[in-house]
Each structure stands twice: as C-alpha cells, then as structure tokens.
Motif scaffolding. Structure first.
Motif, PDB file in Angstrom:
ATOM      1  N   VAL A 151       0.840  -1.192   0.000  1.00  0.00           N
ATOM      2  CA  VAL A 151       0.000   0.000   0.000  1.00  0.00           C
ATOM      3  C   VAL A 151       0.879   1.247   0.000  1.00  0.00           C
ATOM      4  CG1 VAL A 151      -0.211   0.047   2.527  1.00  0.00           C
ATOM      5  CG2 VAL A 151      -1.996   1.118   1.093  1.00  0.00           C
ATOM      6  N   GLN A 152       0.467   2.259  -0.764  1.00  0.00           N
ATOM      7  CA  GLN A 152       1.213   3.499  -0.872  1.00  0.00           C
ATOM      8  C   GLN A 152       0.599   4.567   0.045  1.00  0.00           C
ATOM      9  OE1 GLN A 152       2.601   3.909  -5.335  1.00  0.00           O
ATOM     10  NE2 GLN A 152       0.465   3.241  -5.308  1.00  0.00           N
ATOM     11  N   ALA A 153       1.252   5.719   0.090  1.00  0.00           N
ATOM     12  CA  ALA A 153       0.791   6.792   0.967  1.00  0.00           C
ATOM     13  C   ALA A 153      -0.617   7.265   0.616  1.00  0.00           C
ATOM     14  CB  ALA A 153       1.769   7.969   0.902  1.00  0.00           C
ATOM     15  N   ASN A 154      -0.989   7.146  -0.666  1.00  0.00           N
ATOM     16  CA  ASN A 154      -2.332   7.571  -1.082  1.00  0.00           C
ATOM     17  C   ASN A 154      -3.380   6.490  -0.853  1.00  0.00           C
ATOM     18  OD1 ASN A 154      -1.743   5.724  -3.087  1.00  0.00           O
ATOM     19  ND2 ASN A 154      -1.961   7.160  -4.799  1.00  0.00           N
ATOM     20  N   GLY A 155      -2.978   5.362  -0.241  1.00  0.00           N
ATOM     21  CA  GLY A 155      -3.913   4.282   0.045  1.00  0.00           C
ATOM     22  C   GLY A 155      -4.130   3.320  -1.110  1.00  0.00           C
ATOM     23  N   MET A 212      -1.663  -4.228 -17.291  1.00  0.00           N
ATOM     24  CA  MET A 212      -2.188  -3.094 -16.529  1.00  0.00           C
ATOM     25  C   MET A 212      -1.205  -2.842 -15.390  1.00  0.00           C
ATOM     26  SD  MET A 212      -5.903  -2.844 -14.650  1.00  0.00           S
ATOM     27  CE  MET A 212      -5.468  -3.947 -13.315  1.00  0.00           C
ATOM     28  N   GLN A 213      -0.608  -1.654 -15.374  1.00  0.00           N
ATOM     29  CA  GLN A 213       0.453  -1.390 -14.411  1.00  0.00           C
ATOM     30  C   GLN A 213       0.261  -0.041 -13.732  1.00  0.00           C
ATOM     31  OE1 GLN A 213       3.873  -2.025 -17.086  1.00  0.00           O
ATOM     32  NE2 GLN A 213       4.159  -4.051 -16.185  1.00  0.00           N
ATOM     33  N   GLY A 214       1.202   0.317 -12.835  1.00  0.00           N
ATOM     34  CA  GLY A 214       1.007   1.506 -12.016  1.00  0.00           C
ATOM     35  C   GLY A 214      -0.176   1.288 -11.102  1.00  0.00           C
ATOM     36  N   CYS A 241     -17.857  -9.978  -3.380  1.00  0.00           N
ATOM     37  CA  CYS A 241     -16.568  -9.933  -2.686  1.00  0.00           C
ATOM     38  C   CYS A 241     -16.005  -8.523  -2.889  1.00  0.00           C
ATOM     39  CB  CYS A 241     -15.636 -11.003  -3.249  1.00  0.00           C
ATOM     40  SG  CYS A 241     -14.113 -11.239  -2.296  1.00  0.00           S
ATOM     41  N   PRO A 242     -16.478  -7.541  -2.118  1.00  0.00           N
ATOM     42  CA  PRO A 242     -16.081  -6.153  -2.328  1.00  0.00           C
ATOM     43  C   PRO A 242     -14.570  -5.958  -2.236  1.00  0.00           C
ATOM     44  CG  PRO A 242     -17.996  -6.270  -0.890  1.00  0.00           C
ATOM     45  CD  PRO A 242     -17.495  -7.678  -1.073  1.00  0.00           C
ATOM     46  N   THR A 243     -14.069  -5.087  -3.095  1.00  0.00           N
ATOM     47  CA  THR A 243     -12.623  -4.917  -3.255  1.00  0.00           C
ATOM     48  C   THR A 243     -11.938  -4.379  -2.009  1.00  0.00           C
ATOM     49  OG1 THR A 243     -12.889  -4.570  -5.630  1.00  0.00           O
ATOM     50  CG2 THR A 243     -10.872  -3.722  -4.627  1.00  0.00           C
ATOM     51  N   GLY A 244     -12.512  -3.350  -1.381  1.00  0.00           N
ATOM     52  CA  GLY A 244     -11.851  -2.665  -0.270  1.00  0.00           C
ATOM     53  C   GLY A 244     -11.379  -3.584   0.844  1.00  0.00           C
ATOM     54  N   PRO A 245     -12.254  -4.419   1.407  1.00  0.00           N
ATOM     55  CA  PRO A 245     -11.839  -5.302   2.494  1.00  0.00           C
ATOM     56  C   PRO A 245     -10.758  -6.294   2.093  1.00  0.00           C
ATOM     57  CG  PRO A 245     -14.232  -5.115   2.426  1.00  0.00           C
ATOM     58  CD  PRO A 245     -13.720  -4.465   1.194  1.00  0.00           C
ATOM     59  N   ILE A 246     -10.744  -6.717   0.820  1.00  0.00           N
ATOM     60  CA  ILE A 246      -9.732  -7.679   0.375  1.00  0.00           C
ATOM     61  C   ILE A 246      -8.352  -7.014   0.348  1.00  0.00           C
ATOM     62  CG2 ILE A 246      -9.037  -9.248  -1.461  1.00  0.00           C
ATOM     63  CD1 ILE A 246     -11.684  -9.916   0.118  1.00  0.00           C
ATOM     64  N   PHE A 247      -8.273  -5.810  -0.176  1.00  0.00           N
ATOM     65  CA  PHE A 247      -6.997  -5.091  -0.174  1.00  0.00           C
ATOM     66  C   PHE A 247      -6.539  -4.792   1.251  1.00  0.00           C
ATOM     67  CE2 PHE A 247      -7.616  -4.230  -4.712  1.00  0.00           C
ATOM     68  CZ  PHE A 247      -6.309  -4.267  -5.172  1.00  0.00           C
ATOM     69  N   ARG A 248      -7.466  -4.450   2.136  1.00  0.00           N
ATOM     70  CA  ARG A 248      -7.072  -4.166   3.523  1.00  0.00           C
ATOM     71  C   ARG A 248      -6.502  -5.419   4.192  1.00  0.00           C
ATOM     72  NH1 ARG A 248     -11.582  -0.722   3.243  1.00  0.00           N
ATOM     73  NH2 ARG A 248     -13.012  -2.277   4.129  1.00  0.00           N
ATOM     74  N   ALA A 249      -7.118  -6.558   3.949  1.00  0.00           N
ATOM     75  CA  ALA A 249      -6.593  -7.802   4.510  1.00  0.00           C
ATOM     76  C   ALA A 249      -5.213  -8.124   3.943  1.00  0.00           C
ATOM     77  CB  ALA A 249      -7.567  -8.948   4.230  1.00  0.00           C
ATOM     78  N   TYR A 250      -5.029  -7.855   2.663  1.00  0.00           N
ATOM     79  CA  TYR A 250      -3.728  -8.059   2.027  1.00  0.00           C
ATOM     80  C   TYR A 250      -2.671  -7.169   2.688  1.00  0.00           C
ATOM     81  CZ  TYR A 250      -0.273  -8.150  -1.810  1.00  0.00           C
ATOM     82  OH  TYR A 250       0.881  -8.271  -2.563  1.00  0.00           O
ATOM     83  N   GLY A 281       2.956  -7.628  -0.630  1.00  0.00           N
ATOM     84  CA  GLY A 281       3.568  -6.741  -1.612  1.00  0.00           C
ATOM     85  C   GLY A 281       5.049  -6.532  -1.501  1.00  0.00           C
ATOM     86  N   ALA A 282       5.688  -7.125  -0.514  1.00  0.00           N
ATOM     87  CA  ALA A 282       7.111  -6.860  -0.288  1.00  0.00           C
ATOM     88  C   ALA A 282       7.979  -7.288  -1.470  1.00  0.00           C
ATOM     89  CB  ALA A 282       7.581  -7.570   0.977  1.00  0.00           C
ATOM     90  N   ALA A 283       7.601  -8.339  -2.167  1.00  0.00           N
ATOM     91  CA  ALA A 283       8.418  -8.854  -3.271  1.00  0.00           C
ATOM     92  C   ALA A 283       7.903  -8.397  -4.635  1.00  0.00           C
ATOM     93  CB  ALA A 283       8.460 -10.379  -3.218  1.00  0.00           C
ATOM     94  N   PHE A 284       7.117  -7.338  -4.664  1.00  0.00           N
ATOM     95  CA  PHE A 284       6.492  -6.894  -5.915  1.00  0.00           C
ATOM     96  C   PHE A 284       7.523  -6.460  -6.954  1.00  0.00           C
ATOM     97  CE2 PHE A 284       4.748  -3.384  -8.490  1.00  0.00           C
ATOM     98  CZ  PHE A 284       3.705  -4.051  -9.115  1.00  0.00           C
ATOM     99  N   ARG A 285       7.361  -6.960  -8.175  1.00  0.00           N
ATOM    100  CA  ARG A 285       8.167  -6.541  -9.313  1.00  0.00           C
ATOM    101  C   ARG A 285       7.264  -6.475 -10.535  1.00  0.00           C
ATOM    102  NH1 ARG A 285      10.958  -5.999  -5.594  1.00  0.00           N
ATOM    103  NH2 ARG A 285      13.152  -6.521  -5.250  1.00  0.00           N
TER     104      ARG A 285
END
Length: 297
Positions: free
Chosen positions: A23-27, A155-157, A182-191, A197-201
């Motif tokens: 997650v970035q500073a903008n959420g 799809m990037q960025g 399966c609403p998106t918001g709660p899934i990203f928050r759980a992630y 995301g630590a190994a994201f490339r």
C-alpha cells in the motif's frame, strides 16, 4: 455517419495474473496484471441517446439485487459522463440504458467496463476528443483505463499505465461466480494487514505465444496475490476453484481480480462449452459463462 443514439458491449475483464505491491501513501497499490476481455457471452450492454440532461435506467438479470448496485446517480456510468462533461466543457446530456448481466463486486470489472463503454459512446455521441476520455479514465477506477483501451494488455502503475500485449492467442475459458459478492476494499485491507507486496516486481513485457498451451504454461508461474485474502473473506471461493480444477480438460484455474469470479482455461472452445454444460447442470445457482478471452469485441 453521426446519429443521436449508440450502443456498445461492456465485456468482463479477466486478470490472468495479478501481482500487487504494498500500500502506498495515497492508500492505493501498484499493480501488474495481464488482462484479457470476455466475449459477448459475458458482457453488459450499454445504450445511449442524446438528451438535455444525464439519466440512466438499469435492466436485466443483474438487477436481481438492486439495493446492492447502489444509487443510480452514483453509478460509474453517470460518474464517467459527468467527468467527461467537466473535462470537455460540453453542455450536452445523455440518456443511458444499462442492460446488466455481469455479477456485482465480482473481480471482473463490470462497473469499470460500463464506465469505459460510456466514455467511448459519449465520445461519439458528443463528438468530443478521444483524448478527453483517456484523461478522465484513471480517476474513475484502476480498471477503467484498460477497459477503455479494450486490448489484451499489461495493466500497471495504479491501473493508469496500459501496455498492449500483442502476439497472444485467444483463450477458451469458463468464468464462474457463486453469486456471492466480494467487495474490493476489504480484500486489499486484509492483504495490507498481512504485509503483502514486499516482493512486488513489474514485468517488462509479456512474451508472445502462438499456442494456448504455451501461454497457460507461462501463466502457471504467476499468481493472483489477492486470492488468499479473498478466500479468507469468502471461503466458498476455494470450493469454486476446487470444482473448476476437477473439470475435464481444465488447464489452469485461478481467481480474477479481488474475487469472487474464478476461471478455468482450456485448449479448445468445445472443451470450455462442455465444461459449461456440465457445471451448469450441477450448479444452476452459480453464474457460469463459457467464452473466448482476448481483445474486447
């Protein structure tokens, strides 16, 4: 020839893989995803005609739970229209009819597909510069820019960078949703809470593949980072994936987006259609569509 009414399909978007950054500073999150689009078997339809103001009517089997769709004035179609009005300065209006067939909060970008279709239709209806639609698309949601382009793409960025992925075959697929949101918001928050995301490339490009099998073999090395948190939130997703994996001739099974729609890939359209018939008989309570993935029709 310019007319005063237009119509377009808004096909489902399928994330063949989805890698998610921290997650970035903008959420929001950086994404890396290979996206393809379904055919007319798995699509909404949007009609529009010129009007003095903006309005929309929603019809179709997707309206079985109208309360969940939310207020019409806040629908992404009308939000897209207002954004394009503001960007172009036009005072023209539009009357939309959305024939809703895609399930809601399903990880296949139904709302984003509708918004992208609205931007394309209004560009024609109002005679505006297509660049204006491309400019407002990212503010409407991460899936809208790729849906607006309508090609198989990376799809990037935060979704605003869309890199076309040429040289890929059309892929027979079976899309399945257990009719559970399966609403998106709660899934990203759980992630995020799990430290994801630590190994994201990011990929530089998707290699070209002539055969479906070669693409499937490559996709097996990828993943959907949101699949585990989605299963934790909606355990039925695991059962859908198990059911798809047991289908004859299924080559790869995975969840799309943030869920709960899952897919199985096949080497032939006949195999996908046989799987559709078998599964539809066994699970008439599920949303099931055999289709060909590729560029939007």
């Amino acid at each position: 020839m310019k007319t005063d009414s237009y119509s377009a399909l808004a096909p489902a978007k399928v994330n063949l893989f989805l890698h998610v950054g921290p997650v970035q500073a903008n959420g929001r999150h950086k994404l890396d995803s290979l996206v393809m689009f379904a055919g007319e078997e798995a699509a909404d339809r949007l009609d529009v005609m010129i009007s003095d103001d903006l309005s929309m009517t929603i019809t179709g089997p997707g309206m079985t739970n109208p309360d969940y769709i939310g207020p019409i004035h806040d629908n992404l179609v009308l939000r897209a229209a207002r954004a394009l009005q503001a960007e172009t300065g036009t005072t023209k209006g539009a009357a939309f009819t959305l024939d809703k067939h895609l399930p809601i909060a399903a990880g296949i970008g139904g709302g984003s597909a509708d918004a992208a279709a609205a931007l394309r239709l209004l560009t024609d209806l109002w005679g505006t510069d297509p660049a204006a639609a491309r400019k407002v698309a990212p503010e409407l949601g991460g899936d809208v820019p790729v849906a607006l382009q309508g090609h198989a793409a990376l799809m990037q960025g935060e979704g605003e960078r869309v890199r076309r992925a040429p040289g890929l075959p059309r892929v027979p697929a079976l899309l399945v949703n257990p009719n559970l949101a399966c609403p998106t918001g709660p899934i990203f928050r759980a992630y995020d809470e799990a430290g994801g995301g630590a190994a994201f490339r990011e990929f530089g490009a998707v290699p070209p593949f002539e055969r479906v099998w070669d693409l499937v073999h490559w996709l097996r090395e990828q993943r959907n980072d949101l699949q585990a948190p989605a299963i934790a939130a909606v355990p039925e997703i695991a059962g859908v994936l198990d059911t798809l994996q047991a289908l004859p001739d299924a080559q790869l099974t995975r969840m799309s987006g943030s869920g709960a729609t899952c897919f199985a890939l096949f080497e032939t359209g006949d195999a996908a259609r046989r799987a559709e018939a078998q599964l539809s008989a066994a699970r008439p309570d599920w949303w099931i569509r055999a289709t060909m993935l590729g560029d939007a029709v």
